[in-house]
Design an enzyme around this catalytic site. Structure first.
Site, PDB file in Angstrom:
ATOM      1  CE1 TYR A  85      -4.226   9.269 -12.411  1.00 24.71           C
ATOM      2  CE2 TYR A  85      -4.572  10.592 -14.702  1.00 24.71           C
ATOM      3  CZ  TYR A  85      -4.546   9.432 -14.236  1.00 24.71           C
ATOM      4  OH  TYR A  85      -4.243   8.203 -15.283  1.00 24.71           O
TER       5      TYR A  85
ATOM      6  CG  ASP B   5      -1.928   0.971   0.954  1.00 22.04           C
ATOM      7  OD1 ASP B   5      -1.335   1.918   0.875  1.00 22.04           O
ATOM      8  OD2 ASP B   5      -3.038   1.704   2.181  1.00 22.04           O
TER       9      ASP B   5
HETATM   10  P1  NAP Z   1      -7.168  -0.030 -11.943  1.00 26.59           P
HETATM   11  O1  NAP Z   1      -8.010  -1.285 -12.355  1.00 26.59           O
HETATM   12  O2  NAP Z   1      -8.164   1.105 -11.160  1.00 26.59           O
HETATM   13  O3  NAP Z   1      -6.172  -0.666 -10.586  1.00 26.59           O
HETATM   14  C1  NAP Z   1      -5.084   0.595 -10.000  1.00 26.59           C
HETATM   15  C2  NAP Z   1      -4.163  -0.818  -9.644  1.00 26.59           C
HETATM   16  O4  NAP Z   1      -3.068   0.319  -8.181  1.00 26.59           O
HETATM   17  C3  NAP Z   1      -4.584  -1.618  -8.603  1.00 26.59           C
HETATM   18  O5  NAP Z   1      -3.954  -2.879  -8.528  1.00 26.59           O
HETATM   19  C4  NAP Z   1      -4.442  -1.179  -7.017  1.00 26.59           C
HETATM   20  O6  NAP Z   1      -4.206  -2.180  -6.350  1.00 26.59           O
HETATM   21  C5  NAP Z   1      -3.920  -0.456  -7.531  1.00 26.59           C
HETATM   22  N1  NAP Z   1      -3.790   0.408  -6.137  1.00 26.59           N
HETATM   23  C6  NAP Z   1      -4.343   1.232  -5.809  1.00 26.59           C
HETATM   24  N2  NAP Z   1      -3.857   2.377  -5.155  1.00 26.59           N
HETATM   25  C7  NAP Z   1      -3.168   1.863  -4.488  1.00 26.59           C
HETATM   26  C8  NAP Z   1      -2.245   2.425  -2.619  1.00 26.59           C
HETATM   27  N3  NAP Z   1      -2.742   2.995  -1.834  1.00 26.59           N
HETATM   28  N4  NAP Z   1      -0.798   1.513  -3.577  1.00 26.59           N
HETATM   29  C9  NAP Z   1      -0.274   0.384  -4.076  1.00 26.59           C
HETATM   30  N5  NAP Z   1      -1.136  -0.124  -5.271  1.00 26.59           N
HETATM   31  C10 NAP Z   1      -2.915   0.504  -4.808  1.00 26.59           C
HETATM   32  O7  NAP Z   1      -6.186   1.338 -12.390  1.00 26.59           O
HETATM   33  P2  NAP Z   1      -5.690   0.981 -14.378  1.00 26.59           P
HETATM   34  O8  NAP Z   1      -6.616   2.353 -14.971  1.00 26.59           O
HETATM   35  O9  NAP Z   1      -5.510   0.337 -14.525  1.00 26.59           O
HETATM   36  O10 NAP Z   1      -4.370   2.459 -14.493  1.00 26.59           O
HETATM   37  C11 NAP Z   1      -2.852   1.576 -14.080  1.00 26.59           C
HETATM   38  C12 NAP Z   1      -2.143   2.643 -14.115  1.00 26.59           C
HETATM   39  O11 NAP Z   1      -2.592   3.367 -15.621  1.00 26.59           O
HETATM   40  C13 NAP Z   1      -2.245   3.963 -13.320  1.00 26.59           C
HETATM   41  O12 NAP Z   1      -1.166   4.704 -12.516  1.00 26.59           O
HETATM   42  C14 NAP Z   1      -3.297   4.908 -14.398  1.00 26.59           C
HETATM   43  O13 NAP Z   1      -3.290   6.123 -13.499  1.00 26.59           O
HETATM   44  C15 NAP Z   1      -2.721   5.154 -15.447  1.00 26.59           C
HETATM   45  N6  NAP Z   1      -3.772   4.840 -16.578  1.00 26.59           N
HETATM   46  C16 NAP Z   1      -4.773   4.225 -16.379  1.00 26.59           C
HETATM   47  C17 NAP Z   1      -5.827   5.105 -17.544  1.00 26.59           C
HETATM   48  C18 NAP Z   1      -7.163   4.553 -17.627  1.00 26.59           C
HETATM   49  O14 NAP Z   1      -8.387   5.078 -18.284  1.00 26.59           O
HETATM   50  N7  NAP Z   1      -7.246   3.371 -16.448  1.00 26.59           N
HETATM   51  C19 NAP Z   1      -5.183   6.275 -18.544  1.00 26.59           C
HETATM   52  C20 NAP Z   1      -4.597   6.075 -18.507  1.00 26.59           C
HETATM   53  C21 NAP Z   1      -3.509   6.126 -17.093  1.00 26.59           C
HETATM   54  P3  NAP Z   1      -6.336  -2.899  -5.472  1.00 26.59           P
HETATM   55  O15 NAP Z   1      -5.950  -3.551  -6.565  1.00 26.59           O
HETATM   56  O16 NAP Z   1      -5.491  -4.391  -4.300  1.00 26.59           O
HETATM   57  O17 NAP Z   1      -6.070  -1.451  -4.541  1.00 26.59           O
END
Ligand code: NAP
Length: 246
Positions: free
Chosen positions: A152, A61
């Site tokens: 963000y 975390d």
């Molecule tokens: P997601 O589905 O919400 O998954 C987030 C991941 O981060 C999960 O594995 C979660 O773990 C982990 N996480 C959350 N809070 C945390 C903490 N306090 N400490 C450690 N780990 C933590 O998000 P995603 O869309 O796959 O995003 C992944 C990355 O891509 C992020 O950096 C995001 O900003 C970036 N991104 C996403 C998008 C999009 O459209 N989805 C676009 C641009 C960039 P838990 O499952 O244990 O909570």
């Protein structure tokens, strides 16, 4: 038989990080993926079990100093690290005028300060081995900006600056550092968006007329970790269906 190369992916329980962990396992890496919870760790381990080099799930975390400290301790136990993917991230959107200090701080801590904590702990074995690949997950909004996301966007723009600075610092040890900037990807992170908003956004803003899949991002991360990608460093790669063309 030679030992597998180890890759660490933060936030590998769901979404983009999960797809990256699977992609790297498919490429033959032994993958360590992190999650904030035990069910997340179990999900990572059961997905990685299917591969010849069984991976591991670790609790991390990034918002908790105690969790970061025990993660750092676990890292001391691994013999080498070839790849680090700083993927974990959160969003807490609000207009700046309404944004609470906790919302600002939580996003900067998990998205940006995490790069200091995790990368600093991982870089030693890479320096020792005189090789390594670091990939940081940014976002298209670091380039375009986005109203309602000052926290963000600041964190993601910071990640891209960090990427360029670290790339220069560690180049003498043959360590590359790059960023991947996804557009709008189908994961839990975008679920709060109303369907009508999402549909209109796809129609009007994304030339390829679809949301990205987590594997679209994993493919680019995998490419950066190939042996032949060793001359690419300090760059940000956009994977966004044409949403932004830099
Ligand atoms: P997601 O589905 O919400 O998954 C987030 C991941 O981060 C999960 O594995 C979660 O773990 C982990 N996480 C959350 N809070 C945390 C903490 N306090 N400490 C450690 N780990 C933590 O998000 P995603 O869309 O796959 O995003 C992944 C990355 O891509 C992020 O950096 C995001 O900003 C970036 N991104 C996403 C998008 C999009 O459209 N989805 C676009 C641009 C960039 P838990 O499952 O244990 O909570």
């Amino acid at each position: 038989m030679s030992l597998p190369k180890v890759a660490l992916v933060t936030g590998a329980s769901r979404g983009i990080g999960h797809a990256i962990a699977i992609r790297l396992a498919e490429m033959g890496f032994q993958v360590i993926g992190t999650s904030t919870s035990s069910p997340g760790v179990e999900k990572i381990e059961s997905a990685l079990n299917a591969f010849p080099y069984k991976g591991q799930g670790w609790i991390l975390d990034l918002a908790s100093p105690a969790s970061r400290a025990s993660f750092k301790k676990s890292l001391e136990g691994i013999r080498s690290l070839s790849v680090l993917v700083n993927n974990a991230g959160i969003a807490k959107d609000n207009l700046l005028l309404r944004m609470k200090e906790e919302e600002w701080k939580a996003v900067i801590d998990v998205n940006l300060n995490a790069l200091y904590y995790v990368t600093r702990a991982c870089i030693k074995p890479m320096v020792k081995a005189r090789s390594g690949r670091i990939v940081n997950i940014s976002s298209v909004v670091a380039s375009t900006g986005n109203a309602g996301q000052t926290n963000y966007v600041a964190s993601k723009a910071g990640i891209e600056g960090f990427t360029r600075a670290l790339a220069q610092e560690v180049a003498p040890w043959n360590i590359t550092v790059n960023a991947v900037a996804p557009g709008m990807i189908e994961t839990d992170m975008i679920h709060p968006l109303p369907t009508e908003y999402r549909d209109a956004f796809i129609k009007q803003r994304i030339p390829l007329k679809r949301l990205g899949k987590p594997r679209d991002i994993a493919h680019m991360v995998g490419f950066l970790c190939l042996p032949d990608s060793g001359y690419i460093t300090g760059q940000t790669f956009h994977v966004n269906g044409g949403l932004y063309m830099g």
